[in-house]
Design an enzyme around this catalytic site. Sequence first.
Site, PDB file in Angstrom:
ATOM      1  N   HIS A 129      13.706   3.940  39.220  1.00 19.18           N
ATOM      2  CA  HIS A 129      13.697   4.920  38.127  1.00 19.18           C
ATOM      3  C   HIS A 129      14.992   4.961  37.313  1.00 19.18           C
ATOM      4  O   HIS A 129      15.023   5.542  36.241  1.00 19.18           O
ATOM      5  CB  HIS A 129      13.442   6.342  38.673  1.00 19.18           C
ATOM      6  CG  HIS A 129      14.637   6.937  39.353  1.00 19.18           C
ATOM      7  ND1 HIS A 129      14.959   6.649  40.661  1.00 19.18           N
ATOM      8  CD2 HIS A 129      15.610   7.780  38.911  1.00 19.18           C
ATOM      9  CE1 HIS A 129      16.063   7.291  40.994  1.00 19.18           C
ATOM     10  NE2 HIS A 129      16.489   7.983  39.957  1.00 19.18           N
TER      11      HIS A 129
HETATM   12  C1  UD1 Z   1      17.643  11.999  36.277  1.00 22.67           C
HETATM   13  C2  UD1 Z   1      19.145  11.739  36.476  1.00 22.67           C
HETATM   14  C3  UD1 Z   1      19.329  10.611  37.469  1.00 22.67           C
HETATM   15  C4  UD1 Z   1      18.604  10.889  38.763  1.00 22.67           C
HETATM   16  C5  UD1 Z   1      17.141  11.231  38.487  1.00 22.67           C
HETATM   17  C6  UD1 Z   1      16.484  11.674  39.762  1.00 22.67           C
HETATM   18  C7  UD1 Z   1      20.540  12.178  34.476  1.00 22.67           C
HETATM   19  C8  UD1 Z   1      21.303  11.554  33.381  1.00 22.67           C
HETATM   20  N1  UD1 Z   1      19.780  11.348  35.207  1.00 22.67           N
HETATM   21  O1  UD1 Z   1      17.098  10.810  35.736  1.00 22.67           O
HETATM   22  O2  UD1 Z   1      20.716  10.477  37.767  1.00 22.67           O
HETATM   23  O3  UD1 Z   1      18.676   9.751  39.586  1.00 22.67           O
HETATM   24  O4  UD1 Z   1      17.074  12.300  37.527  1.00 22.67           O
HETATM   25  O5  UD1 Z   1      15.108  11.546  39.726  1.00 22.67           O
HETATM   26  O6  UD1 Z   1      20.615  13.355  34.665  1.00 22.67           O
HETATM   27  N2  UD1 Z   1       9.914  13.015  33.081  1.00 22.67           N
HETATM   28  C9  UD1 Z   1       8.653  13.533  33.210  1.00 22.67           C
HETATM   29  N3  UD1 Z   1       8.497  14.628  34.004  1.00 22.67           N
HETATM   30  C10 UD1 Z   1       9.528  15.217  34.663  1.00 22.67           C
HETATM   31  C11 UD1 Z   1      10.814  14.673  34.504  1.00 22.67           C
HETATM   32  C12 UD1 Z   1      10.996  13.576  33.711  1.00 22.67           C
HETATM   33  O7  UD1 Z   1       7.670  13.034  32.644  1.00 22.67           O
HETATM   34  O8  UD1 Z   1       9.303  16.214  35.380  1.00 22.67           O
HETATM   35  C13 UD1 Z   1      10.078  11.790  32.249  1.00 22.67           C
HETATM   36  C14 UD1 Z   1      10.326  12.085  30.760  1.00 22.67           C
HETATM   37  O9  UD1 Z   1       9.693  11.068  30.039  1.00 22.67           O
HETATM   38  C15 UD1 Z   1      11.831  11.957  30.645  1.00 22.67           C
HETATM   39  C16 UD1 Z   1      12.144  10.872  31.657  1.00 22.67           C
HETATM   40  O10 UD1 Z   1      11.219  11.073  32.720  1.00 22.67           O
HETATM   41  O11 UD1 Z   1      12.243  11.626  29.359  1.00 22.67           O
HETATM   42  C17 UD1 Z   1      13.548  10.907  32.182  1.00 22.67           C
HETATM   43  O12 UD1 Z   1      13.881  12.165  32.730  1.00 22.67           O
HETATM   44  P1  UD1 Z   1      15.412  12.647  32.821  1.00 22.67           P
HETATM   45  O13 UD1 Z   1      15.499  13.899  33.591  1.00 22.67           O
HETATM   46  O14 UD1 Z   1      16.035  12.608  31.480  1.00 22.67           O
HETATM   47  O15 UD1 Z   1      16.107  11.489  33.620  1.00 22.67           O
HETATM   48  P2  UD1 Z   1      15.704  10.803  34.988  1.00 22.67           P
HETATM   49  O16 UD1 Z   1      15.411   9.370  34.726  1.00 22.67           O
HETATM   50  O17 UD1 Z   1      14.708  11.599  35.707  1.00 22.67           O
HETATM   51  N1  UDP Z   2      11.983  11.417  46.674  1.00 24.88           N
HETATM   52  C1  UDP Z   2      10.806  12.138  46.817  1.00 24.88           C
HETATM   53  N2  UDP Z   2       9.653  11.574  46.333  1.00 24.88           N
HETATM   54  C2  UDP Z   2       9.619  10.345  45.752  1.00 24.88           C
HETATM   55  C3  UDP Z   2      10.845   9.631  45.609  1.00 24.88           C
HETATM   56  C4  UDP Z   2      12.016  10.205  46.072  1.00 24.88           C
HETATM   57  O1  UDP Z   2      10.793  13.245  47.357  1.00 24.88           O
HETATM   58  O2  UDP Z   2       8.547   9.896  45.352  1.00 24.88           O
HETATM   59  C5  UDP Z   2      13.220  12.007  47.213  1.00 24.88           C
HETATM   60  C6  UDP Z   2      14.002  11.093  48.123  1.00 24.88           C
HETATM   61  O3  UDP Z   2      13.501  11.160  49.433  1.00 24.88           O
HETATM   62  C7  UDP Z   2      15.414  11.641  48.013  1.00 24.88           C
HETATM   63  C8  UDP Z   2      15.472  12.096  46.574  1.00 24.88           C
HETATM   64  O4  UDP Z   2      14.114  12.263  46.146  1.00 24.88           O
HETATM   65  O5  UDP Z   2      15.616  12.736  48.879  1.00 24.88           O
HETATM   66  C9  UDP Z   2      16.134  11.049  45.735  1.00 24.88           C
HETATM   67  O6  UDP Z   2      15.942  11.347  44.398  1.00 24.88           O
HETATM   68  P1  UDP Z   2      15.730  10.280  43.253  1.00 24.88           P
HETATM   69  O7  UDP Z   2      15.303   8.985  43.833  1.00 24.88           O
HETATM   70  O8  UDP Z   2      14.827  10.916  42.255  1.00 24.88           O
HETATM   71  O9  UDP Z   2      17.159  10.198  42.573  1.00 24.88           O
HETATM   72  P2  UDP Z   2      18.608   9.683  42.975  1.00 24.88           P
HETATM   73  O10 UDP Z   2      18.863   9.973  44.413  1.00 24.88           O
HETATM   74  O11 UDP Z   2      18.657   8.225  42.637  1.00 24.88           O
HETATM   75  O12 UDP Z   2      19.500  10.446  42.063  1.00 24.88           O
END
Ligand code: UD1
Ligand code: UDP
Length: 376
Positions: A214
């Site tokens: 992701h």
């Molecule tokens: C964010 C964090 C990243 C973290 C990740 C955990 C930042 C800059 N990035 O990335 O460090 O690893 O969360 O998962 O803060 N979206 C949905 N539904 C949701 C959330 C997101 O559809 O509930 C989609 C949207 O298209 C959105 C995209 O995901 O634009 C990205 O979401 P965003 O929160 O901006 O960044 P993440 O990639 O989730």
């Molecule tokens: N996680 C979850 N469901 C998923 C993928 C990840 O509950 O489908 C949990 C995972 O076990 C961990 C946390 O989300 O505890 C990690 O978050 P994510 O991978 O979204 O982001 P990152 O750690 O890279 O910031």
Amino acid sequence: MKKIITIVGARPQIIKAAALSRIIRNEYSNQLQEDILHTGQHYDERMSSIFFEEMNIPAPTYQLHVGSGFHGEQTAKMLQGIEAILLKEKYDGVVVYGDTNSTLAGALAAAKLQIPIFHVEAGLRSYNFAMPEEQNRILTDNLSTILFCPTQTSINNLRFEGWETSGIKKGEISLVGDVMFDNALYYSKIAQQRSTILKELKLQPEKYILFTIHRNLNTDNISRLTNCLNSLLSLAEKTTIVFPIHPRTQHIAEEKLSTIWTKLSQHKNIIIIPPASYFDIIQLEKNASVIVTDSGGVQKEAYFFERPCIILRNETEWIEIVRHHAAILTDDNKEQILKAYETLQNKNIHYAPLFGDGNATQKIVTQIISTLEQKK
Ligand code: UD1
Ligand code: UDP
């Protein structure tokens, strides 16, 4: 009684916040009151509310519903919303987690109002400043009152940057261990009893790969995403793959890589599922033969549950896992990914304790209380 506010927004923060909330409610409710503010960065049921329910986290006192957007726009909306709440209520401290836009917004709002900031999972570095996470964590560390560090590496990073050595007054650093490790220990048995995911997906232990991707480094760069997903297709020729997909990845793959997406969706060995609940992902992690991921949290959980890991990046903040030969950095290189899969399957790995003693959360809560008491 001291009063703090915990700021969460993204999936991993909600999961980490569960650990602190539980200890505060169960053991320190006569000394510390915690409110939770949810920025709304993640909002899908399976990216947010599912964790509140499953992990029994109190509902947020405040919900900003900021949603998705450009990073500047998203962070600005959070900053404005958080500031309004910090001005209205008188909090003694603000707790932020990790390195997302919600972390930075929380820390910045608190710093401007001179409210003590407690940064959980501080001191991590990739030394790749192009990553939004690296920007967020460096800025947050520099604003924090106490930097709760999960690993010796994170302490070393801060010392290298002048904490405790430069003579310039900076936040206090404290090596406490990893709250995610505390969570893994606490929830491991509960997940085993409650999750039915292995049965639902008809999975045999150690007969499948768990795959997640992701990070914007991999998903916003179409050539990298293509390489990673093509590698997944090649791995699927060897074994079953379970792929809980982050909404970001699904949107991009459907929109921009429709041919590969169709192949993935129709492949008999690839099981794509919506984002998993915490109990389900733990069960999937514990029983995978190998975990392939770019997630920081999933990398660490692979280590906690003694599963070998392939990291789809060329650097990691959790470098000790690689140094202990429990994970291999392959970047988006298909050949390296396939080679790493062969290597890790047959490897005898010694999982030395690297992430504390399982009491990181206790240490954090007691240190927050004693710091706030001293400020009377
Ligand atoms: C964010 C964090 C990243 C973290 C990740 C955990 C930042 C800059 N990035 O990335 O460090 O690893 O969360 O998962 O803060 N979206 C949905 N539904 C949701 C959330 C997101 O559809 O509930 C989609 C949207 O298209 C959105 C995209 O995901 O634009 C990205 O979401 P965003 O929160 O901006 O960044 P993440 O990639 O989730
Ligand atoms: N996680 C979850 N469901 C998923 C993928 C990840 O509950 O489908 C949990 C995972 O076990 C961990 C946390 O989300 O505890 C990690 O978050 P994510 O991978 O979204 O982001 P990152 O750690 O890279 O910031």
